[in-house]
Write an enzyme that holds these catalytic residues in place. Structure first.
Site, mmCIF file in Angstrom:
data_model
loop_
_atom_site.group_PDB
_atom_site.id
_atom_site.type_symbol
_atom_site.label_atom_id
_atom_site.label_comp_id
_atom_site.label_asym_id
_atom_site.label_seq_id
_atom_site.Cartn_x
_atom_site.Cartn_y
_atom_site.Cartn_z
ATOM 1 N N LYS A 198 51.539 19.022 84.732
ATOM 2 C CA LYS A 198 52.199 17.763 85.090
ATOM 3 C C LYS A 198 51.214 16.603 85.150
ATOM 4 O O LYS A 198 51.562 15.481 84.805
ATOM 5 C CB LYS A 198 52.943 17.910 86.421
ATOM 6 C CG LYS A 198 54.192 18.760 86.306
ATOM 7 C CD LYS A 198 55.044 18.617 87.544
ATOM 8 C CE LYS A 198 56.276 19.493 87.455
ATOM 9 N NZ LYS A 198 57.028 19.508 88.712
ATOM 10 N N LYS A 244 63.881 26.046 75.760
ATOM 11 C CA LYS A 244 64.739 26.230 76.925
ATOM 12 C C LYS A 244 65.645 25.026 77.121
ATOM 13 O O LYS A 244 65.222 23.887 76.887
ATOM 14 C CB LYS A 244 63.820 26.365 78.156
ATOM 15 C CG LYS A 244 64.381 27.226 79.253
ATOM 16 C CD LYS A 244 63.375 27.370 80.378
ATOM 17 C CE LYS A 244 63.576 26.274 81.400
ATOM 18 N NZ LYS A 244 62.925 26.509 82.691
ATOM 19 N N LYS A 251 66.707 19.288 81.088
ATOM 20 C CA LYS A 251 67.020 17.850 81.143
ATOM 21 C C LYS A 251 65.888 17.037 80.523
ATOM 22 O O LYS A 251 66.125 16.054 79.851
ATOM 23 C CB LYS A 251 67.173 17.393 82.602
ATOM 24 C CG LYS A 251 68.450 17.832 83.252
ATOM 25 C CD LYS A 251 68.567 17.248 84.640
ATOM 26 C CE LYS A 251 67.527 17.774 85.586
ATOM 27 N NZ LYS A 251 67.874 18.982 86.310
HETATM 28 P P1 ADP Z 1 65.215 21.199 84.240
HETATM 29 O O1 ADP Z 1 64.250 21.952 83.376
HETATM 30 O O2 ADP Z 1 66.501 20.946 83.537
HETATM 31 O O3 ADP Z 1 64.619 19.968 84.858
HETATM 32 P P2 ADP Z 1 64.732 22.426 86.778
HETATM 33 O O4 ADP Z 1 63.300 22.628 86.424
HETATM 34 O O5 ADP Z 1 65.069 21.374 87.775
HETATM 35 O O6 ADP Z 1 65.568 22.187 85.446
HETATM 36 O O7 ADP Z 1 65.289 23.831 87.274
HETATM 37 C C1 ADP Z 1 66.124 24.055 88.367
HETATM 38 C C2 ADP Z 1 66.454 25.554 88.405
HETATM 39 O O8 ADP Z 1 67.203 25.939 87.246
HETATM 40 C C3 ADP Z 1 65.217 26.456 88.415
HETATM 41 O O9 ADP Z 1 65.458 27.545 89.269
HETATM 42 C C4 ADP Z 1 65.089 26.921 86.977
HETATM 43 O O10 ADP Z 1 64.476 28.198 86.876
HETATM 44 C C5 ADP Z 1 66.547 26.993 86.529
HETATM 45 N N1 ADP Z 1 66.639 26.680 85.097
HETATM 46 C C6 ADP Z 1 66.344 25.504 84.517
HETATM 47 N N2 ADP Z 1 66.566 25.539 83.186
HETATM 48 C C7 ADP Z 1 67.031 26.786 82.915
HETATM 49 C C8 ADP Z 1 67.447 27.457 81.711
HETATM 50 N N3 ADP Z 1 67.450 26.835 80.534
HETATM 51 N N4 ADP Z 1 67.857 28.739 81.792
HETATM 52 C C9 ADP Z 1 67.865 29.373 82.972
HETATM 53 N N5 ADP Z 1 67.491 28.813 84.142
HETATM 54 C C10 ADP Z 1 67.085 27.539 84.136
#
Ligand code: ADP
Length: 336
Positions: A112, A198, A201
């Site tokens: 980060k 993956k 967002k």
């Molecule tokens: P993003 O990557 O969309 O910002 P976050 O990092 O805020 O999502 O993740 C919030 C939760 O959702 C975490 O527990 C993460 O492991 C899960 N998560 C995020 N993206 C995925 C995905 N594509 N598949 C499965 N779990 C996910």
């Protein structure tokens, strides 16, 4: 209730919630509620580590609360981190039991801070460096037995354990019990626009399917899912097709899953049909969640007072721990 094991999990208020978040994390939160005493935090202090807009932070916090409630998280298990300032106080105490060198090894900080340093002014906050210590406070303040974490957070949980160990050792008291990782089977959802990455967002709008989009948009996104990623010769399954099958299974449409899988194995699968079934299953699964959210949105005032109440009840537990910690650590506990 007393001998029930405790689970702690937190999520940052960073805007929209997508089906990856739901299938990969939040649905698991909902299921765990039947078995454990659960504490689920919307961690707004954590969302300050990168430059942010205060109005948006508040908006995102309440939106996420409503979204979590709509998805089935029980109100009494939910809290907003900044309503329980003891997290921040314990975090300071923990700073003094956490090695600087150890903190410098956190890969998420390295990743980060690299992202931030590449941005215009290159600002990297001390909060970004220190947030795993706040995470340790989030976990240990509720004496959590289990923390359901993904691989990317395993290192932070290890850090929490090492802070707890050092505290116990230095204070010559076996106070903190080590929190353990709770391994559960959850789906990893890939971006339908690029199934090699993956669903997330941060990758941009086309890379995630929002839990609260119009059914027509969801159907469109599934319909335009990439199926041929050039990684398959037709006999093995491409990443895009595999992702659609896994979304279909996550929606619980097992009959359709079986029929289509048989067709795939026979070499007669039509991608349009797989997309049609997956889109329909998803829209069907999301309909009651979307309806619940619409209902909650008409009653924001009530939601706010419920969350203030649940946070105040949960806060009592945090206050108890902090009082004990301060006593052990030689700090003054005064009731004014
Ligand atoms: P993003 O990557 O969309 O910002 P976050 O990092 O805020 O999502 O993740 C919030 C939760 O959702 C975490 O527990 C993460 O492991 C899960 N998560 C995020 N993206 C995925 C995905 N594509 N598949 C499965 N779990 C996910």
């Amino acid at each position: 209730m007393e001998d029930q094991k405790t689970v702690l999990s937190c999520i940052q208020p960073t805007g929209d919630v997508h089906i990856g978040n739901y299938f990969g994390a939040i649905r698991n939160w909902v299921d765990l509620q039947d078995k454990y005493k659960c504490f689920y935090g919307v961690v707004d202090y954590h969302a300050m580590t990168m430059p942010y807009d205060p109005k948006k932070l508040k908006e995102n916090t309440w939106n996420l609360i409503i979204n979590l409630m709509a998805m089935g998280v029980k109100t009494e298990n939910l809290f907003i981190q900044s309503m329980i300032p003891e997290h921040a106080e314990l975090s300071w105490i923990f700073n003094c039991f956490c090695g600087y060198g150890r903190l410098s090894q956190m890969t998420q900080f390295k990743d980060k801070s690299k992202d931030s340093s590449e941005k215009a002014d290159g600002f990297i906050s001390a909060g970004l460096f220190d947030y795993p210590v706040l995470q340790a406070a989030d976990i240990l303040i509720y004496k959590a037995d289990f923390v359901p974490v993904g691989k990317d957070q395993e290192q932070h949980l290890e850090l929490s354990r090492s802070i707890a160990q050092r505290f116990n050792l230095q204070m010559k008291k076996e106070y903190f019990v080590m929190p353990e990782t709770l391994h559960t089977k959850t789906a990893k959802v890939m971006s339908t626009a690029d199934p090699t990455r993956k669903m997330s967002k941060s990758a941009g709008e086309k890379h995630y399917i929002s839990m609260f989009s119009d059914p027509s948009r969801i159907l469109k996104q599934i319909k335009s899912a990439v199926t041929d990623t050039g990684d398959s010769d037709g006999s093995t399954m491409s990443a895009g097709v595999e992702n659609l099958f896994s979304i279909l299974a996550a929606c619980g449409a097992m009959d359709q899953h079986k029929t289509l899988m048989d067709q795939f194995e026979a070499g007669s699968l039509k991608y349009a049909e797989l997309k049609g079934e997956t889109g329909d299953a998803l829209v069907k699964l999301l309909a009651p969640i979307q309806a619940k959210r619409a209902e909650l949105l008409t009653n924001k005032k009530e939601v706010k007072s419920q969350i203030k109440y649940s946070s105040s009840v949960i806060r009592k537990r945090a206050q108890e721990t902090l009082k004990e910690v301060k006593d052990i650590a030689g700090l003054s506990n005064v009731k004014f």
